[in-house]
Write an enzyme that holds these catalytic residues in place. Structure first.
Site, PDB file in Angstrom:
ATOM      1  N   LYS A  87      -6.925 -22.541 -11.532  1.00 40.72           N
ATOM      2  CA  LYS A  87      -7.568 -23.519 -10.651  1.00 40.72           C
ATOM      3  C   LYS A  87      -9.081 -23.389 -10.808  1.00 40.72           C
ATOM      4  O   LYS A  87      -9.645 -22.295 -10.656  1.00 40.72           O
ATOM      5  CB  LYS A  87      -7.154 -23.228  -9.202  1.00 40.72           C
TER       6      LYS A  87
HETATM    7  O1  G3P Z   1      -5.473 -25.955  -1.502  1.00 41.59           O
HETATM    8  C1  G3P Z   1      -6.560 -26.524  -0.901  1.00 41.59           C
HETATM    9  C2  G3P Z   1      -6.370 -27.503   0.202  1.00 41.59           C
HETATM   10  O2  G3P Z   1      -5.080 -27.893   0.336  1.00 41.59           O
HETATM   11  C3  G3P Z   1      -7.117 -27.139   1.444  1.00 41.59           C
HETATM   12  O3  G3P Z   1      -6.563 -27.655   2.610  1.00 41.59           O
HETATM   13  O4  G3P Z   1      -6.393 -27.844   5.060  1.00 41.59           O
HETATM   14  O5  G3P Z   1      -8.076 -26.254   4.056  1.00 41.59           O
HETATM   15  O6  G3P Z   1      -8.417 -28.711   3.921  1.00 41.59           O
HETATM   16  P1  G3P Z   1      -7.403 -27.615   3.983  1.00 41.59           P
END
Ligand code: G3P
Length: 218
Positions: A87
């Protein structure tokens, strides 16, 4: 649409995998920290433990932000297991590194995508996946779902093979609407996957079936 789980929790990964519906895992440095996984060796061992739980597609994020170190770190991550997808953040050196990984057959997931231009750059560099963060766009009053639709349309127009991995999914409607829009993958917390099970008419219907069976077989 493939379902990935967005967590570094081994128990949550196992629960989703045991349901038979899990196609992969995405992690990021914040999710690793949430599980108190720190230090190079512990992080490497944790990625290996995740890979041992699932069939494929485990995104492991580089910390480096310059080309040489992204390459070095990404190659180390890729060596942990064939299931690893490296990633890489959407920055100039990241795009350059994605091109290099792609030419060496190392799969990549370009993360922190917030507009279609970034998605096209990563796709042109040969990213296996791009991760648009729709919940974080919603958080700043911008329509995250419309970005998913826009990227799916553009990739379809030009036949990009890069898969659209909808990320930062916060609730069930996000997931269902991503499927309507044609996202290839959705990565979400376990609560969103198990949330798909729920409907009050399912619960009341089952309760009645079981009560009627009990009456008939008393
Ligand atoms: O993997 C990264 C992404 O899904 C982050 O999610 O909820 O932290 O915005 P969030």
């Amino acid at each position: 649409m493939q379902f990935f789980i967005d967590t570094a929790s081994l128990s949550e990964i196992k629960e989703a995998y045991d349901m038979g519906v899990l196609d992969g895992v995405t992690t990021n440095p914040s999710l690793m920290a949430k599980e108190n996984i720190t230090g190079h060796d512990n992080i490497t061992a944790h990625y290996k433990a995740i890979c041992d739980l699932v069939d494929n597609n485990v995104s492991a994020e580089v910390i480096a932000t310059d080309y040489d170190n992204i390459l070095k770190e990404g190659k180390e991550l890729a060596k942990i297991d064939d299931k690893i997808v490296v990633k890489v953040p959407m920055i100039k050196d990241g795009v350059k590194a994605i091109k290099a990984f792609s030419s060496e057959g190392i799969r990549t997931n370009c993360t922190l995508i917030f507009n279609a231009g970034q998605a096209m750059l990563a796709a042109k560099a040969g990213a296996s996946y791009i991760s648009p963060f729709l919940g974080r766009l919603d958080d700043i009053s911008t329509d995250g779902l419309s970005l998913i639709g826009q990227i799916v349309l553009i990739f379809g127009n030009y036949g990009f093979e890069t898969e659209v991995l909808a990320a930062s999914i916060r609730h069930n409607m996000h997931l269902i609407q991503c499927a309507e829009l044609g996202a290839d993958v959705a990565t979400c917390p376990l609560s969103v996957i198990t949330g798909l099970l729920k409907h009050p008419l399912t619960d009341s219907g089952l309760e009645k079936f079981l009560a009627d069976y009990k009456k008939g077989n008393a």
